[in-house]
Design a protein around this motif. Sequence first.
Motif, short mmCIF file in Angstrom:
data_model
loop_
_atom_site.label_atom_id
_atom_site.label_comp_id
_atom_site.label_asym_id
_atom_site.label_seq_id
_atom_site.Cartn_x
_atom_site.Cartn_y
_atom_site.Cartn_z
N SER A 1 0.82 -1.21 0.00
CA SER A 1 0.00 0.00 0.00
C SER A 1 0.85 1.26 0.00
O SER A 1 0.44 2.30 -0.52
CB SER A 1 -0.92 0.02 1.23
N VAL A 2 2.02 1.17 0.62
CA VAL A 2 2.86 2.35 0.75
C VAL A 2 4.33 1.93 0.80
O VAL A 2 4.66 0.87 1.33
CB VAL A 2 2.49 3.16 2.02
N VAL A 3 5.19 2.76 0.21
CA VAL A 3 6.64 2.58 0.30
C VAL A 3 7.20 3.76 1.08
O VAL A 3 6.93 4.92 0.76
CB VAL A 3 7.29 2.54 -1.10
N TYR A 4 7.99 3.46 2.10
CA TYR A 4 8.67 4.49 2.87
C TYR A 4 10.14 4.49 2.44
O TYR A 4 10.89 3.56 2.72
CB TYR A 4 8.55 4.21 4.38
N ASP A 5 10.53 5.55 1.75
CA ASP A 5 11.82 5.58 1.06
C ASP A 5 12.70 6.72 1.57
O ASP A 5 12.41 7.89 1.30
CB ASP A 5 11.58 5.72 -0.45
N ALA A 6 13.77 6.36 2.28
CA ALA A 6 14.76 7.35 2.70
C ALA A 6 16.02 7.27 1.86
O ALA A 6 16.99 7.95 2.15
CB ALA A 6 15.12 7.14 4.16
N VAL A 7 16.02 6.44 0.83
CA VAL A 7 17.21 6.20 0.01
C VAL A 7 17.24 7.12 -1.20
O VAL A 7 18.25 7.71 -1.54
CB VAL A 7 17.30 4.72 -0.40
N GLY A 8 16.09 7.23 -1.89
CA GLY A 8 16.02 8.17 -3.00
C GLY A 8 16.39 7.58 -4.34
O GLY A 8 15.82 6.57 -4.78
N LYS A 9 17.35 8.17 -5.00
CA LYS A 9 17.67 7.93 -6.41
C LYS A 9 17.79 6.45 -6.78
O LYS A 9 17.24 6.02 -7.79
CB LYS A 9 18.96 8.67 -6.77
N ASP A 10 18.47 5.67 -5.96
CA ASP A 10 18.74 4.27 -6.32
C ASP A 10 17.51 3.38 -6.29
O ASP A 10 17.50 2.33 -6.95
CB ASP A 10 19.81 3.68 -5.38
N VAL A 11 16.49 3.74 -5.52
CA VAL A 11 15.36 2.82 -5.35
C VAL A 11 14.01 3.41 -5.73
O VAL A 11 13.02 2.67 -5.79
CB VAL A 11 15.29 2.30 -3.88
N PHE A 12 13.94 4.71 -5.97
CA PHE A 12 12.63 5.34 -6.10
C PHE A 12 11.81 4.76 -7.26
O PHE A 12 10.66 4.34 -7.06
CB PHE A 12 12.78 6.85 -6.28
N LEU A 13 12.34 4.76 -8.47
CA LEU A 13 11.55 4.29 -9.61
C LEU A 13 11.18 2.80 -9.49
O LEU A 13 10.02 2.45 -9.72
CB LEU A 13 12.29 4.57 -10.91
N PRO A 14 12.12 1.91 -9.13
CA PRO A 14 11.70 0.52 -8.94
C PRO A 14 10.63 0.37 -7.86
O PRO A 14 9.79 -0.54 -7.94
CB PRO A 14 13.00 -0.19 -8.54
N SER A 15 10.66 1.25 -6.86
CA SER A 15 9.67 1.15 -5.79
C SER A 15 8.25 1.33 -6.30
O SER A 15 7.30 0.78 -5.73
CB SER A 15 9.96 2.19 -4.71
N LEU A 16 8.08 2.12 -7.36
CA LEU A 16 6.74 2.30 -7.91
C LEU A 16 6.15 0.99 -8.39
O LEU A 16 4.94 0.78 -8.34
CB LEU A 16 6.79 3.31 -9.07
N ASP A 17 7.02 0.08 -8.83
CA ASP A 17 6.55 -1.22 -9.30
C ASP A 17 6.15 -2.15 -8.15
O ASP A 17 5.59 -3.21 -8.39
CB ASP A 17 7.64 -1.89 -10.15
N CYS A 18 6.47 -1.75 -6.93
CA CYS A 18 6.10 -2.53 -5.74
C CYS A 18 4.71 -2.19 -5.23
O CYS A 18 4.19 -2.87 -4.35
CB CYS A 18 7.10 -2.29 -4.62
N LEU A 19 4.12 -1.10 -5.74
CA LEU A 19 2.87 -0.60 -5.19
C LEU A 19 1.65 -1.27 -5.80
O LEU A 19 1.62 -1.57 -7.00
CB LEU A 19 2.76 0.91 -5.43
N ARG A 20 0.64 -1.44 -4.99
CA ARG A 20 -0.65 -1.91 -5.47
C ARG A 20 -1.43 -0.72 -6.01
O ARG A 20 -1.04 0.44 -5.80
CB ARG A 20 -1.41 -2.59 -4.34
N PRO A 21 -2.54 -0.92 -6.72
CA PRO A 21 -3.36 0.20 -7.18
C PRO A 21 -3.74 1.13 -6.04
O PRO A 21 -4.04 0.68 -4.93
CB PRO A 21 -4.59 -0.49 -7.77
N LEU A 22 -3.67 2.44 -6.27
CA LEU A 22 -3.93 3.50 -5.32
C LEU A 22 -2.84 3.61 -4.25
O LEU A 22 -3.02 4.31 -3.25
CB LEU A 22 -5.30 3.34 -4.65
N GLY A 23 -1.71 2.95 -4.46
CA GLY A 23 -0.63 3.00 -3.49
C GLY A 23 0.11 4.33 -3.50
O GLY A 23 -0.03 5.14 -4.41
N MET A 24 0.90 4.55 -2.47
CA MET A 24 1.64 5.80 -2.32
C MET A 24 3.12 5.53 -2.10
O MET A 24 3.49 4.71 -1.26
CB MET A 24 1.09 6.62 -1.15
N ALA A 25 3.97 6.23 -2.84
CA ALA A 25 5.42 6.21 -2.63
C ALA A 25 5.81 7.48 -1.90
O ALA A 25 5.59 8.58 -2.42
CB ALA A 25 6.16 6.10 -3.97
N ILE A 26 6.37 7.32 -0.71
CA ILE A 26 6.76 8.47 0.10
C ILE A 26 8.28 8.53 0.15
O ILE A 26 8.92 7.66 0.73
CB ILE A 26 6.20 8.38 1.53
#
Length: 327
Positions: free
Chosen positions: A214-239
């Motif tokens: 449902s949500v990704v909590y990302d303190a890493v940034g550049k290296d993981v941000f775009l792949p993290s979007l592929d981890c989300l379910r519909p209506l999910g949030m990447a923070i």
Amino acid sequence: MRTQAIRIRAHGGPEVLERTEVEVGEPGPGEVRIRQSAIGLNFADIYQRRGSHGPHAATVFPVVLGAQGAGVIDAVGPGVQAPLHTGQSVAYFHPGAYQAVRNVPAQRVVPLPPGISEEVAGATLLRGLTAEYLLRRLHAVKPGEAVLVHAAAGGMGVILSQWARALGATVIGTVGSEAKMDVARAHGCHHVVNYRTEDFVARTLEFTGGKGVSVVYDAVGKDVFLPSLDCLRPLGMAINYGTASGDVEAFDLQRLHAKSLSVSRPTLRTFIADPADLRRGAAALFDVVLGGQVKLAVGHRYALADVRRAHEDLENRATTGAVVLVP
């Protein structure tokens, strides 16, 4: 009185951190003077030292770094009311923390209840307040949800993972070494992925039966941000609340379209700008700590005079858990 302080005269590496002494007077109206026993070290301090902590006005040097600490009130300025008083253990969130004694606006100060030590509060208040708004306000975690926490063995990650689990979430954490996998498991993660040796997207989808989190909590940034979007379910949030690997650069908004995803780049200061929100956030943090759902501990201690080495270790990801500077 004169007191030890650490300041910078220019942006740069750890070498720009310099020891000095500054004058601290009597607290002014609405201020308290705190004799600090613990000063928190956070990655935000690294950003500030580098000059890369986001849009801001031109820096006026010299600057005393840091934003959180704890200690005992040794003087109270005019107009300061109960519950703050001389001799009280407190923590605070306010710029200019890297000095032994300092004046702080009373509105940015939080009394410490019995059971919360100055060392733990000084080291973890910023992270705890950040976890509170990330988990309870920006995206209110619900029982049964799956969440992904990057850097799950770090100072923020261990708080987020424990608190998310206490809220009923299934917690998936990523770490950068085998040793840190045990730390993440011991602090709330149901599943842990070493992103250096495994595909964290594939493993996240595996753990969630292909549904995503449902949500990704990302303190890493550049290296993981775009792949993290592929981890989300519909209506999910990447923070994205931190950029340890570098700033997230422009990306195609169409990446969000198919699953109606949301992206947020928040900052704690906005969520605690109102003193009442600061107090409520701190109270929620202290409640889960005193209730045993979240365990806070100091992983590394450095003398304030050793601040350069502390910055180097944090920047090189050589620390686990919270880091504290001791005046």
